[in-house]
Motif scaffolding. Sequence first.
Motif, PDB file in Angstrom:
ATOM      1  N   ALA A  48      15.410  33.049  46.032  1.00  0.00           N
ATOM      2  CA  ALA A  48      15.237  34.142  45.075  1.00  0.00           C
ATOM      3  C   ALA A  48      15.715  35.461  45.682  1.00  0.00           C
ATOM      4  O   ALA A  48      16.399  36.250  45.012  1.00  0.00           O
ATOM      5  N   TYR A  61      15.259  34.928  39.194  1.00  0.00           N
ATOM      6  CA  TYR A  61      14.078  34.658  38.380  1.00  0.00           C
ATOM      7  C   TYR A  61      13.734  33.164  38.412  1.00  0.00           C
ATOM      8  O   TYR A  61      12.575  32.785  38.621  1.00  0.00           O
ATOM      9  N   ALA A  64      12.457  32.119  41.876  1.00  0.00           N
ATOM     10  CA  ALA A  64      11.114  32.665  42.099  1.00  0.00           C
ATOM     11  C   ALA A  64      10.073  31.906  41.274  1.00  0.00           C
ATOM     12  O   ALA A  64       8.968  31.626  41.753  1.00  0.00           O
ATOM     13  N   ARG A  65      10.434  31.549  40.043  1.00  0.00           N
ATOM     14  CA  ARG A  65       9.489  30.814  39.195  1.00  0.00           C
ATOM     15  C   ARG A  65       9.178  29.439  39.778  1.00  0.00           C
ATOM     16  O   ARG A  65       8.025  28.997  39.775  1.00  0.00           O
ATOM     17  N   TYR A  68       6.876  30.027  42.720  1.00  0.00           N
ATOM     18  CA  TYR A  68       5.557  30.382  42.200  1.00  0.00           C
ATOM     19  C   TYR A  68       4.791  29.129  41.768  1.00  0.00           C
ATOM     20  O   TYR A  68       3.638  28.911  42.167  1.00  0.00           O
ATOM     21  N   SER A  99       7.239  34.493  46.791  1.00  0.00           N
ATOM     22  CA  SER A  99       7.713  33.978  45.501  1.00  0.00           C
ATOM     23  C   SER A  99       7.090  34.761  44.354  1.00  0.00           C
ATOM     24  O   SER A  99       7.772  35.091  43.375  1.00  0.00           O
ATOM     25  N   LEU A 103       9.155  36.953  41.713  1.00  0.00           N
ATOM     26  CA  LEU A 103       9.043  36.695  40.276  1.00  0.00           C
ATOM     27  C   LEU A 103       8.786  38.000  39.533  1.00  0.00           C
ATOM     28  O   LEU A 103       9.401  38.261  38.490  1.00  0.00           O
ATOM     29  N   GLU A 115       4.870  40.089  31.871  1.00  0.00           N
ATOM     30  CA  GLU A 115       4.870  39.251  33.070  1.00  0.00           C
ATOM     31  C   GLU A 115       4.799  40.112  34.326  1.00  0.00           C
ATOM     32  O   GLU A 115       4.108  39.766  35.280  1.00  0.00           O
TER      33      GLU A 115
END
Length: 138
Positions: A48, A61, A64-65, A68, A99, A103, A115
Amino acid sequence: MVGENLLGIPETLLPEESEVLAHLEAGDEPVDLAAKFPSSSLVWALLADEAHGEGRTVESYAFARVGYHRGLDSLRKAGWRGQGPVPWSHEPNRGFLRSLYALGRAAAAIGEAEEVDRIGKFLNDSDASAKAEIEAGK
Protein backbone atom coordinates in the motif's frame (compact mmCIF):
# COMPACT_ATOMS: atom_id res chain seq x y z
CA MET A 1 -2.15 8.71 32.98
CA VAL A 2 -1.98 9.32 29.23
CA GLY A 3 -2.30 6.03 27.39
CA GLU A 4 -3.69 4.22 30.43
CA ASN A 5 -6.25 1.56 29.57
CA LEU A 6 -9.25 2.75 31.59
CA LEU A 7 -11.64 0.14 30.20
CA GLY A 8 -9.64 -2.76 31.59
CA ILE A 9 -9.63 -4.45 28.19
CA PRO A 10 -6.35 -6.31 27.72
CA GLU A 11 -3.96 -5.37 24.96
CA THR A 12 -3.91 -7.58 21.89
CA LEU A 13 -0.42 -8.70 20.92
CA LEU A 14 0.02 -10.34 17.54
CA PRO A 15 2.63 -13.06 17.06
CA GLU A 16 5.96 -12.20 15.49
CA GLU A 17 6.32 -12.80 11.76
CA SER A 18 9.94 -13.89 11.87
CA GLU A 19 9.84 -15.58 8.48
CA VAL A 20 8.38 -12.52 6.79
CA LEU A 21 10.92 -10.26 8.47
CA ALA A 22 13.79 -12.52 7.44
CA HIS A 23 12.66 -12.40 3.81
CA LEU A 24 12.32 -8.61 3.92
CA GLU A 25 15.77 -8.25 5.47
CA ALA A 26 17.14 -10.52 2.72
CA GLY A 27 15.78 -8.07 0.15
CA ASP A 28 12.72 -9.96 -1.06
CA GLU A 29 10.08 -7.73 -2.61
CA PRO A 30 6.71 -7.31 -0.85
CA VAL A 31 4.88 -8.23 -4.06
CA ASP A 32 6.60 -11.63 -4.02
CA LEU A 33 6.01 -12.07 -0.30
CA ALA A 34 2.27 -11.40 -0.61
CA ALA A 35 1.93 -14.70 -2.47
CA LYS A 36 4.04 -16.56 0.12
CA PHE A 37 2.57 -14.89 3.20
CA PRO A 38 -0.91 -13.65 2.25
CA SER A 39 -2.00 -13.32 5.88
CA SER A 40 0.76 -10.81 6.70
CA SER A 41 -0.64 -7.33 7.23
CA LEU A 42 2.91 -5.99 7.11
CA VAL A 43 3.42 -7.17 3.53
CA TRP A 44 0.12 -5.60 2.43
CA ALA A 45 0.96 -2.35 4.25
CA LEU A 46 4.29 -2.20 2.42
CA LEU A 47 2.52 -2.73 -0.89
CA ALA A 48 0.00 0.00 0.00
CA ASP A 49 2.82 2.41 0.85
CA GLU A 50 4.66 1.60 -2.36
CA ALA A 51 1.53 2.15 -4.47
CA HIS A 52 0.76 5.38 -2.62
CA GLY A 53 4.29 6.66 -3.20
CA GLU A 54 3.89 6.00 -6.92
CA GLY A 55 0.52 7.75 -7.10
CA ARG A 56 -1.44 4.53 -7.61
CA THR A 57 -4.24 5.50 -5.22
CA VAL A 58 -6.76 2.79 -6.08
CA GLU A 59 -4.12 0.07 -5.79
CA SER A 60 -2.96 1.55 -2.49
CA TYR A 61 -6.55 1.42 -1.24
CA ALA A 62 -6.92 -2.21 -2.33
CA PHE A 63 -3.63 -3.32 -0.76
CA ALA A 64 -4.44 -1.47 2.47
CA ARG A 65 -7.92 -3.02 2.62
CA VAL A 66 -6.45 -6.52 2.27
CA GLY A 67 -3.92 -5.75 5.02
CA TYR A 68 -6.68 -4.38 7.23
CA HIS A 69 -8.88 -7.47 6.81
CA ARG A 70 -5.96 -9.87 7.24
CA GLY A 71 -5.07 -7.93 10.38
CA LEU A 72 -8.60 -8.25 11.73
CA ASP A 73 -8.37 -12.01 11.20
CA SER A 74 -5.04 -12.11 13.05
CA LEU A 75 -6.35 -9.96 15.88
CA ARG A 76 -9.35 -12.23 16.36
CA LYS A 77 -7.08 -15.29 16.41
CA ALA A 78 -5.04 -13.52 19.12
CA GLY A 79 -8.14 -13.05 21.29
CA TRP A 80 -9.27 -9.57 20.26
CA ARG A 81 -13.00 -9.06 20.73
CA GLY A 82 -13.58 -5.97 18.59
CA GLN A 83 -12.16 -3.40 20.96
CA GLY A 84 -9.21 -2.61 23.12
CA PRO A 85 -5.61 -1.58 22.69
CA VAL A 86 -3.41 -2.82 19.86
CA PRO A 87 -0.15 -1.18 20.96
CA TRP A 88 2.34 0.19 18.46
CA SER A 89 5.12 -0.60 20.95
CA HIS A 90 4.60 -4.32 20.21
CA GLU A 91 6.38 -4.56 16.84
CA PRO A 92 4.27 -7.43 15.41
CA ASN A 93 1.18 -5.16 15.71
CA ARG A 94 2.72 -2.58 13.39
CA GLY A 95 1.74 -4.29 10.14
CA PHE A 96 -1.92 -4.10 11.09
CA LEU A 97 -1.64 -0.52 12.34
CA ARG A 98 0.23 0.52 9.20
CA SER A 99 -2.46 -1.12 7.04
CA LEU A 100 -5.14 0.69 9.01
CA TYR A 101 -3.32 4.01 8.53
CA ALA A 102 -2.80 3.34 4.81
CA LEU A 103 -6.49 2.52 4.40
CA GLY A 104 -7.46 5.84 5.96
CA ARG A 105 -4.96 7.70 3.78
CA ALA A 106 -6.23 6.04 0.59
CA ALA A 107 -9.86 6.50 1.61
CA ALA A 108 -9.18 10.23 1.99
CA ALA A 109 -7.60 10.32 -1.46
CA ILE A 110 -10.72 8.84 -3.07
CA GLY A 111 -13.16 10.95 -1.04
CA GLU A 112 -14.53 8.30 1.33
CA ALA A 113 -15.12 10.73 4.22
CA GLU A 114 -17.11 8.33 6.41
CA GLU A 115 -14.44 5.66 6.09
CA VAL A 116 -11.72 8.19 6.89
CA ASP A 117 -13.52 9.07 10.14
CA ARG A 118 -14.15 5.45 11.07
CA ILE A 119 -10.59 4.36 10.32
CA GLY A 120 -9.13 7.37 12.13
CA LYS A 121 -11.13 6.53 15.24
CA PHE A 122 -10.15 2.87 15.03
CA LEU A 123 -6.46 3.75 14.70
CA ASN A 124 -6.63 6.18 17.62
CA ASP A 125 -8.55 3.71 19.77
CA SER A 126 -5.99 1.01 18.97
CA ASP A 127 -3.04 3.20 19.95
CA ALA A 128 -3.19 6.98 20.15
CA SER A 129 0.52 7.22 19.31
CA ALA A 130 0.42 5.02 16.19
CA LYS A 131 -0.43 7.75 13.67
CA ALA A 132 2.45 9.97 14.79
CA GLU A 133 4.85 7.02 14.82
CA ILE A 134 3.85 5.98 11.30
CA GLU A 135 4.08 9.53 9.99
CA ALA A 136 7.52 9.88 11.62
CA GLY A 137 8.61 6.83 9.62
CA LYS A 138 9.21 4.55 12.57
